[in-house]
Design a protein around this motif. Structure first.
Motif, PDB file in Angstrom:
ATOM      1  N   THR B  46       0.844  -1.199   0.000  1.00  0.00           N
ATOM      2  CA  THR B  46       0.000   0.000   0.000  1.00  0.00           C
ATOM      3  C   THR B  46       0.878   1.247   0.000  1.00  0.00           C
ATOM      4  N   THR B  47       1.881   1.255   0.859  1.00  0.00           N
ATOM      5  CA  THR B  47       2.775   2.415   0.939  1.00  0.00           C
ATOM      6  C   THR B  47       3.465   2.658  -0.402  1.00  0.00           C
ATOM      7  N   VAL B  48       4.018   1.599  -0.971  1.00  0.00           N
ATOM      8  CA  VAL B  48       4.749   1.760  -2.238  1.00  0.00           C
ATOM      9  C   VAL B  48       3.808   2.243  -3.334  1.00  0.00           C
ATOM     10  N   GLU B  49       2.609   1.668  -3.373  1.00  0.00           N
ATOM     11  CA  GLU B  49       1.680   2.060  -4.443  1.00  0.00           C
ATOM     12  C   GLU B  49       1.232   3.508  -4.296  1.00  0.00           C
ATOM     13  N   ILE B  50       1.149   3.988  -3.068  1.00  0.00           N
ATOM     14  CA  ILE B  50       0.823   5.406  -2.869  1.00  0.00           C
ATOM     15  C   ILE B  50       1.976   6.271  -3.384  1.00  0.00           C
ATOM     16  N   LEU B  51       3.204   5.853  -3.097  1.00  0.00           N
ATOM     17  CA  LEU B  51       4.364   6.615  -3.568  1.00  0.00           C
ATOM     18  C   LEU B  51       4.450   6.611  -5.095  1.00  0.00           C
ATOM     19  N   GLU B  52       4.076   5.486  -5.696  1.00  0.00           N
ATOM     20  CA  GLU B  52       4.153   5.354  -7.156  1.00  0.00           C
ATOM     21  C   GLU B  52       3.029   6.091  -7.873  1.00  0.00           C
ATOM     22  N   GLY B  53       1.987   6.445  -7.118  1.00  0.00           N
ATOM     23  CA  GLY B  53       0.846   7.108  -7.740  1.00  0.00           C
ATOM     24  C   GLY B  53      -0.227   6.142  -8.201  1.00  0.00           C
ATOM     25  N   HIS B  54      -0.096   4.854  -7.845  1.00  0.00           N
ATOM     26  CA  HIS B  54      -1.102   3.876  -8.246  1.00  0.00           C
ATOM     27  C   HIS B  54      -2.285   3.842  -7.287  1.00  0.00           C
ATOM     28  N   ARG B  55      -2.125   4.464  -6.120  1.00  0.00           N
ATOM     29  CA  ARG B  55      -3.187   4.414  -5.121  1.00  0.00           C
ATOM     30  C   ARG B  55      -3.274   5.774  -4.441  1.00  0.00           C
ATOM     31  N   THR B  56      -4.462   6.132  -3.966  1.00  0.00           N
ATOM     32  CA  THR B  56      -4.594   7.411  -3.266  1.00  0.00           C
ATOM     33  C   THR B  56      -4.550   7.184  -1.762  1.00  0.00           C
ATOM     34  N   ARG B  57      -4.197   8.222  -1.023  1.00  0.00           N
ATOM     35  CA  ARG B  57      -4.106   8.094   0.426  1.00  0.00           C
ATOM     36  C   ARG B  57      -5.336   8.708   1.073  1.00  0.00           C
ATOM     37  N   ASP B  58      -5.524   8.380   2.368  1.00  0.00           N
ATOM     38  CA  ASP B  58      -6.631   9.005   3.098  1.00  0.00           C
ATOM     39  C   ASP B  58      -6.181  10.335   3.685  1.00  0.00           C
ATOM     40  N   SER B  59      -5.000  10.330   4.286  1.00  0.00           N
ATOM     41  CA  SER B  59      -4.480  11.589   4.819  1.00  0.00           C
ATOM     42  C   SER B  59      -2.971  11.498   4.963  1.00  0.00           C
ATOM     43  N   GLY B  60      -2.363  12.636   5.274  1.00  0.00           N
ATOM     44  CA  GLY B  60      -0.912  12.678   5.414  1.00  0.00           C
ATOM     45  C   GLY B  60      -0.277  13.412   4.240  1.00  0.00           C
ATOM     46  N   GLU B  61       1.013  13.720   4.398  1.00  0.00           N
ATOM     47  CA  GLU B  61       1.729  14.425   3.340  1.00  0.00           C
ATOM     48  C   GLU B  61       2.677  13.473   2.644  1.00  0.00           C
ATOM     49  N   VAL B  62       2.679  13.507   1.328  1.00  0.00           N
ATOM     50  CA  VAL B  62       3.599  12.672   0.557  1.00  0.00           C
ATOM     51  C   VAL B  62       4.249  13.541  -0.513  1.00  0.00           C
ATOM     52  N   SER B  63       5.562  13.519  -0.541  1.00  0.00           N
ATOM     53  CA  SER B  63       6.275  14.247  -1.578  1.00  0.00           C
ATOM     54  C   SER B  63       7.296  13.313  -2.220  1.00  0.00           C
ATOM     55  N   VAL B  64       7.209  13.165  -3.534  1.00  0.00           N
ATOM     56  CA  VAL B  64       8.163  12.356  -4.300  1.00  0.00           C
ATOM     57  C   VAL B  64       8.814  13.273  -5.322  1.00  0.00           C
ATOM     58  N   LEU B  65      10.105  13.496  -5.198  1.00  0.00           N
ATOM     59  CA  LEU B  65      10.838  14.425  -6.072  1.00  0.00           C
ATOM     60  C   LEU B  65      10.132  15.788  -6.130  1.00  0.00           C
ATOM     61  N   GLY B  66       9.549  16.185  -4.993  1.00  0.00           N
ATOM     62  CA  GLY B  66       8.895  17.487  -4.922  1.00  0.00           C
ATOM     63  C   GLY B  66       7.471  17.513  -5.454  1.00  0.00           C
ATOM     64  N   HIS B  67       6.959  16.352  -5.902  1.00  0.00           N
ATOM     65  CA  HIS B  67       5.588  16.294  -6.423  1.00  0.00           C
ATOM     66  C   HIS B  67       4.714  15.463  -5.502  1.00  0.00           C
ATOM     67  N   ASP B  68       3.416  15.709  -5.594  1.00  0.00           N
ATOM     68  CA  ASP B  68       2.459  14.839  -4.916  1.00  0.00           C
ATOM     69  C   ASP B  68       2.048  13.743  -5.891  1.00  0.00           C
ATOM     70  N   PRO B  69       2.426  12.491  -5.624  1.00  0.00           N
ATOM     71  CA  PRO B  69       2.144  11.433  -6.603  1.00  0.00           C
ATOM     72  C   PRO B  69       0.654  11.240  -6.870  1.00  0.00           C
ATOM     73  N   ALA B  70      -0.217  11.632  -5.922  1.00  0.00           N
ATOM     74  CA  ALA B  70      -1.659  11.433  -6.123  1.00  0.00           C
ATOM     75  C   ALA B  70      -2.174  12.268  -7.293  1.00  0.00           C
ATOM     76  N   ARG B  71      -1.429  13.289  -7.697  1.00  0.00           N
ATOM     77  CA  ARG B  71      -1.910  14.144  -8.778  1.00  0.00           C
ATOM     78  C   ARG B  71      -1.521  13.621 -10.149  1.00  0.00           C
ATOM     79  N   ALA B  72      -0.795  12.499 -10.161  1.00  0.00           N
ATOM     80  CA  ALA B  72      -0.495  11.803 -11.426  1.00  0.00           C
ATOM     81  C   ALA B  72       0.072  12.737 -12.488  1.00  0.00           C
ATOM     82  N   GLU B  73       0.990  13.581 -12.094  1.00  0.00           N
ATOM     83  CA  GLU B  73       1.535  14.531 -13.063  1.00  0.00           C
ATOM     84  C   GLU B  73       2.522  13.851 -13.999  1.00  0.00           C
TER      85      GLU B  73
END
Lengths: 257, 302
Positions: B46-73
């Motif tokens: 679950t954690t890895v998939e949230i970091l990869e952008g394959h899954r959304t989170r309920d709460s908390g802050e996630v930054s990958v290379l300065g981006h939020d993976p949930a936004r699928a940029e």
């Protein structure tokens, strides 16, 4: 521009993979041609009534098999191949890359349409040479438009049903079950002139019969106008839009477990 | 630690009534090999998939290379490579064509020859995917993950199902990636793999980070084990060793004063004139620490 380049990239690799896969190439081309030969050999010498005169039954079977070809390349193939791609994790892998999903799907759809076009050309040529079926001339624009609208609608419906298929094992069964009965109810394998009323109504509801009949109209040697079948095109387009909406709403990138 | 490539603060994810991830924090620095360990169902995937952008989170802050993976940029996807546990490739394309197809998706891809070289696929470049062995296909997965010249590579159980020689090759490959300056986020069931490859490790148990630190810190923290067997006389062992008989018939002590404890033990043995059979002094491995944290039962299935 980037989208176009990426889409063509997809088409190119899709095409390579397609021609190297013996089963895909074989079934896609051999089945429709086999049906063309069988139906014309058995029934082709008979005569049938068309608006404007009497012609050989081959004038029915050539456009009918064209419809069948478009259905198997655009609907059946797309649906089954997308289900397998999902099951194998290919969809999920692609989704983790910067490839826009529109380029991925456009690549699949364009490739399916190219294969369909190739098949249609073969069938039209075989029909003209072996069975003396006239190539559409004054009805050519109507024929091409019908093909385009039909192929687009079938691709959309293929994507839609692939969204509803739970796993790849079930996909050939579900896809074939959804289309085979319709082929019999839609003026493709058998002319429906004397069919019971309920079967006619069943055919009228779905897009396949409209597709087949619109193609037949453009192959009618007695047609003196352009042969556009407005209502049939409208029904097909409506099904296409519905398919697209279902596909967008329910599409899954990962298999359900 | 240098600037973080991944930063996670109080990440939560719930499926129905199951709390999969319960407020975890993570930091992965640039150029690090970071391993996330944990038994099945602990919240690792679950954690890895949230970091990869394959899954959304309920709460908390996630930054990958300065981006939020949930936004699928797209800009984020251009900079990461994802090697999933199980993922398909078109079987009728060749190795070279498969990598090339994916390279086309990226604005500044890795050179094809370099990718094939790093993953050891140069000799197989014209082989069709369907003719590759399982291990070779896994290397192709990594090659495709590297196609876009990513700054950050996710590797999900890269060596599951490998024979020992293939695993060593894969380890060399991952070390090569580190030498290229890539940040690697690794999940694995093999603790020796994590110990060999990673700079830092976090162990996730029941949705929480049970322990995190550099790999050497983690193993040092565990202290040193002194263990041996005796033919007789165990009942008169000196204090730290008394009562340390394990079910397997060995005496085992987790020692924090190795010199003193060993001195006491050998003095006693000479005095008693009995042999310390198969005496071992070893720093505890990551595996020992892991098993202690997750409990032997769930550890066995992981």
């Amino acid at each position: 521009m980037r989208l176009l380049r990426l889409t063509l990239n997809q088409v190119r690799y899709e095409n390579k993979a397609f021609w190297r896969s013996p089963a895909a190439a074989f079934f896609t081309f051999v089945f429709p041609l086999l049906f063309l030969f069988i139906t014309n050999t058995i029934f082709g010498s008979g005569e049938m009534e068309l608006p404007g005169g009497t012609a050989s039954v081959s004038n029915f079977y050539v456009p009918a098999i064209i419809a069948f070809s478009a259905i198997s390349t655009c609907y059946t193939n797309i649906a089954i191949r997308i289900s397998y791609a999902r099951e194998q994790g290919l969809l999920k892998r692609v989704r983790g890359t910067p490839l826009p999903s529109s380029a991925f799907f456009a690549g699949r759809i364009i490739h399916a349409c190219l294969v369909a076009i190739l098949l249609v050309i073969i069938i039209v040529v075989v029909g003209a040479v072996l069975y003396d079926v006239d190539v559409p001339t004054n009805t050519l624009p109507a024929f091409l438009l019908t093909l385009a609208v039909g192929a687009a609608a079938l691709c959309a419906l293929g994507l839609a049903i692939s969204a509803l298929i739970p796993n790849a094992d079930a996909s050939p069964a579900i896809v074939n079950a959804s289309i085979l009965p319709l082929l019999f109810a839609s003026d493709i394998f058998i002319p429906l002139d004397n069919a019971p009323r309920w079967l006619q109504i069943l055919g009228d509801v779905f897009p396949v019969k409209h597709f087949s009949e619109a193609l037949q109209a453009s192959f009618n040697p007695f047609e003196t106008g352009y042969g556009f079948e407005g209502f049939a095109l409208l029904v097909m387009a409506a099904w296409g839009v519905a398919g697209l909406l279902i596909a967008v709403r329910f599409f899954k990138w990962e298999p359900r477990h | 630690m240098n600037s973080p490539v991944i930063e996670v603060k109080s990440l939560w994810k719930t499926y129905g009534s199951t709390e999969a991830v319960k407020g975890i924090d993570l930091r992965v620095g640039s150029g690090e090999v970071f391993a996330l360990l944990g038994p099945n169902g602990a919240g690792k995937s679950t954690t890895v998939e949230i970091l990869e952008g394959h899954r959304t989170r309920d709460s908390g802050e996630v930054s990958v290379l300065g981006h939020d993976p949930a936004r699928a940029e797209q800009r984020l996807r251009e900079r990461i490579g994802i090697v999933l546990q199980r993922s398909g490739v078109e079987p009728y394309l060749t190795v070279e064509e498969s990598v090339e197809m994916f390279r086309n998706y990226y604005p500044s891809p890795s050179p094809l020859d370099e990718v094939l070289e790093v993953t050891g696929l140069t000799e197989l470049r014209r082989t069709r995917v369907r003719n590759l062995s399982g291990g070779q296909q896994r290397r192709l997965d990594v090659a495709i993950g590297l196609a876009g010249n990513p700054d950050l590579l996710f590797l999900d159980e890269p060596t599951t199902g490998f024979d020992p020689a293939a695993r060593r090759n894969a380890w060399d490959m991952i070390r090569n990636l580190k030498a290229l300056g890539k940040t690697v986020f690794l999940t694995t069931h093999y603790l020796d793999e994590a110990e060999q490859l990673s700079d830092r490790v976090a162990i996730i148990v029941r949705g929480e980070i049970a322990r995190a630190g550099t790999t050497s810190e983690m193993t040092a923290l565990g202290g040193t084990h002194i263990s041996f067997r005796l033919a007789r006389g165990g009942e008169s062992l000196p204090p730290p060793f008394a009562g340390t008989l394990q079910p397997d018939g060995r005496y085992q002590l987790r020692s924090s004063a190795v010199t003193d404890d060993l001195h006491g033990l050998t003095t006693w043995a000479r005095h008693m004139n009995c042999e310390l059979i198969d005496l071992r002094v070893a720093r505890r491995s990551l595996e020992d620490i892991y098993l202690e944290l997750v409990g032997r039962e769930s550890g066995a299935e992981a």
